[in-house]
Design an enzyme around this catalytic site. Structure first.
Site, PDB file in Angstrom:
ATOM      1  N   LEU A  18      31.272  -6.366   5.997  1.00 49.57           N
ATOM      2  CA  LEU A  18      31.746  -5.050   6.411  1.00 49.57           C
ATOM      3  C   LEU A  18      30.849  -4.560   7.537  1.00 49.57           C
ATOM      4  O   LEU A  18      30.131  -3.584   7.373  1.00 49.57           O
ATOM      5  CB  LEU A  18      31.653  -4.044   5.249  1.00 49.57           C
ATOM      6  N   GLY A  19      30.820  -5.283   8.681  1.00 53.64           N
ATOM      7  CA  GLY A  19      30.089  -4.791   9.852  1.00 53.64           C
ATOM      8  C   GLY A  19      30.798  -3.505  10.144  1.00 53.64           C
ATOM      9  O   GLY A  19      32.015  -3.468  10.222  1.00 53.64           O
ATOM     10  N   THR A  20      30.102  -2.408  10.267  1.00 53.23           N
ATOM     11  CA  THR A  20      30.770  -1.153   9.969  1.00 53.23           C
ATOM     12  C   THR A  20      30.232   0.032  10.720  1.00 53.23           C
ATOM     13  O   THR A  20      29.138   0.009  11.250  1.00 53.23           O
ATOM     14  CB  THR A  20      30.543  -0.899   8.460  1.00 53.23           C
ATOM     15  N   SER A  21      31.074   1.096  10.710  1.00 54.86           N
ATOM     16  CA  SER A  21      30.558   2.423  11.022  1.00 54.86           C
ATOM     17  C   SER A  21      30.977   3.326   9.875  1.00 54.86           C
ATOM     18  O   SER A  21      32.167   3.512   9.634  1.00 54.86           O
ATOM     19  CB  SER A  21      31.163   2.939  12.317  1.00 54.86           C
TER      20      SER A  21
END
Lengths: 217, 255
Positions: A18-21
């Site tokens: 979940l590479g994420t913001s």
């Protein structure tokens, strides 16, 4: 157990990230959680409409970043513990966000060697109104007025710091999160898709979705 | 008054034809012979008191405390087999700690009582163990205010405004019923408790006793379970005994 270094590229081969913001913001009537909707395996977008805002209790939610599997497992465990805890409270009492966040912290810290999970736990309870707790990798807990996390958050620290205000109105807060996440998505390749939001107040839960044509400038 | 079990009373966990577990009932007998303990739930806190029967002149006064603490905000006093009481408190301490280690917040009193009730009841299910020989009075303050509970060897647990157990419980209960718990403050209750123990001691008057009183109050002790200060204890003892003298005077005047 050697040394204290934590490797962020912790994911196993083929594991989904979940590479994420993600972010959560306390406002006048409660809290709003926000997240993008991209899940990646390397450079392939495994899911472009992910829901990273997971329910833990009636008005307690969490934003998940890091390994999708790890965060889902931890969130399930916390949900389980909270359910048992809630069932033993006097009948009209609800668990506080603080308790949920502490359970997250307990699990994340004790299993720090095997987890890659960065979580923001936020919720509304009648005793403390809105609260936001950040539980980064390693399992420390930080109570804050607003929290940002995930790979995309690195690009918006300055903007958020300048533009955050205490006691915002709901519309103001939605706009704050929308702009912040829109910037994060713009600069971070691992974030994208929709902006999902969850608004938690005394009235309960309200979900919102914003599409690229809406938030992209 | 005492009924014989006729064979159903030899083992724990066995039901008699009229649905009783005799071992549990016999455990209550152990309690009934012990020194009196009482608890009061006031509008702003809890007071616990116990009549410590002195068996030997060699015992050091002020040592050998009977009232114990669970976590910081809960106090326990019990009557009956004292070692059983200590075991019970130990379990209470473990439960409170284990709760705190997960949820990072002190356990609420009703929640703790739930767990202790389950624990005590467990000892009524197997013939390889015996029931606890104590009735414990547990009082504490949590986010929902003061709570007072009394738990029996069967595991039955009820919440009370005033509770008494041990030899002088009948006297104590009738005195406790006279108090107005909605209005009572902990300071007033300390004096009342001393008097009640003194009156209940009549049932044990062949032996000397030592009075031990503890309290929990947001104002007086910041929500922590503590023994009352020595000067307050002296004041309470004097109040308890002076009421006694007054009664004696009245009796003299009558005759």
């Amino acid at each position: 157990m050697n040394g204290i270094s934590v490797d962020i590229n912790h994911l196993k081969k083929g594991e989904v990230n979940l590479g994420t913001s993600i972010m959560a913001v306390k406002f006048k009537d409660g809290v709003i959680l926000g997240a993008d909707s991209r899940t990646t395996t390397g450079s392939y977008i495994a899911n472009r409409v992910t829901d990273k805002l997971t329910q833990i209790h009636d008005t307690i939610y969490c934003c998940r970043s890091g390994s999708a599997a790890d965060t889902q497992a931890v969130a399930d465990m916390v949900k389980y513990y909270l359910q048992i805890y809630a069932s033993q409270l006097p009948f009209d009492e609800k668990p506080t966000t603080e308790v949920a966040a502490n359970v997250f912290q307990e699990i994340c810290y004790n299993n720090k060697d095997n987890l890659s999970a960065g979580i923001i736990c936020a919720g509304y309870d009648s005793k403390n109104k809105g609260s936001v707790y950040s539980i980064p990798i390693g399992g420390s807990i930080h109570k804050q007025d607003y929290a940002i996390a995930g790979s995309g958050s690195t690009f918006i620290y300055g903007w958020c710091n300048e533009n955050f205000k205490q006691e915002m109105e709901q519309d103001e807060c939605v706009a704050f999160i929308k702009t912040a996440l829109s910037e994060a998505i713009k600069w971070d390749g691992s974030s994208g898709g929709l902006i999902r939001m969850v608004i938690l107040t005394e009235k309960g839960v309200e979900r919102k979705v914003f599409y690229p044509e809406d938030y992209q400038k | 008054m005492t009924s014989i079990g006729t064979g159903y009373d030899l083992s724990n966990s066995v039901f008699s034809p009229d649905g009783r577990n005799f071992q549990v009932e016999y455990a209550m007998k152990a309690v009934e012979n012990g020194g009196t303990s009482i608890g009061l739930k006031c509008k702003d806190g809890i007071v616990l008191a116990v009549e410590k029967i002195i068996n030997s002149k060699l015992l050091v006064p002020g040592k050998n405390k009977r009232i114990q603490t669970i976590d910081r905000h809960i106090g326990v006093v019990y009557s009956g087999l004292l070692p059983d009481g200590r075991h019970f408190v130990n379990r209470g301490r473990d439960e409170a700690q284990s709760f705190k280690s997960i949820y990072k917040t002190p356990i609420s009193v009703p929640h703790l009582m739930d767990r202790l009730g389950i624990y005590v009841q467990n000892y009524t299910c197997y013939n390889s163990v015996r029931p606890f020989g104590v009735v414990s009075i547990v009082g504490g303050i949590d986010d929902n205010g003061p709570h007072l509970y009394m738990i029996e060897p069967s595991g039955t647990c009820w919440g009370y405004s005033g509770a008494a157990t041990g030899k002088g419980r009948q006297t104590a209960k009738s005195e406790l019923e006279k108090l107005n718990y909605e209005e009572l403050t902990v300071r007033e209750a300390v004096k009342a408790a001393a008097k009640i123990i003194h009156q209940a001691h009549e049932d044990n008057k062949d032996k000397d006793y030592e009075l031990e009183i503890s309290w929990i109050s947001l104002d007086e002790t910041k929500g922590r379970h503590e023994f009352i200060p020595d000067d307050l204890l002296e004041e309470a003892k004097k109040y308890a005994e002076e009421e006694d003298d007054e009664d004696e005077d009245d009796e003299e005047m009558e005759s």
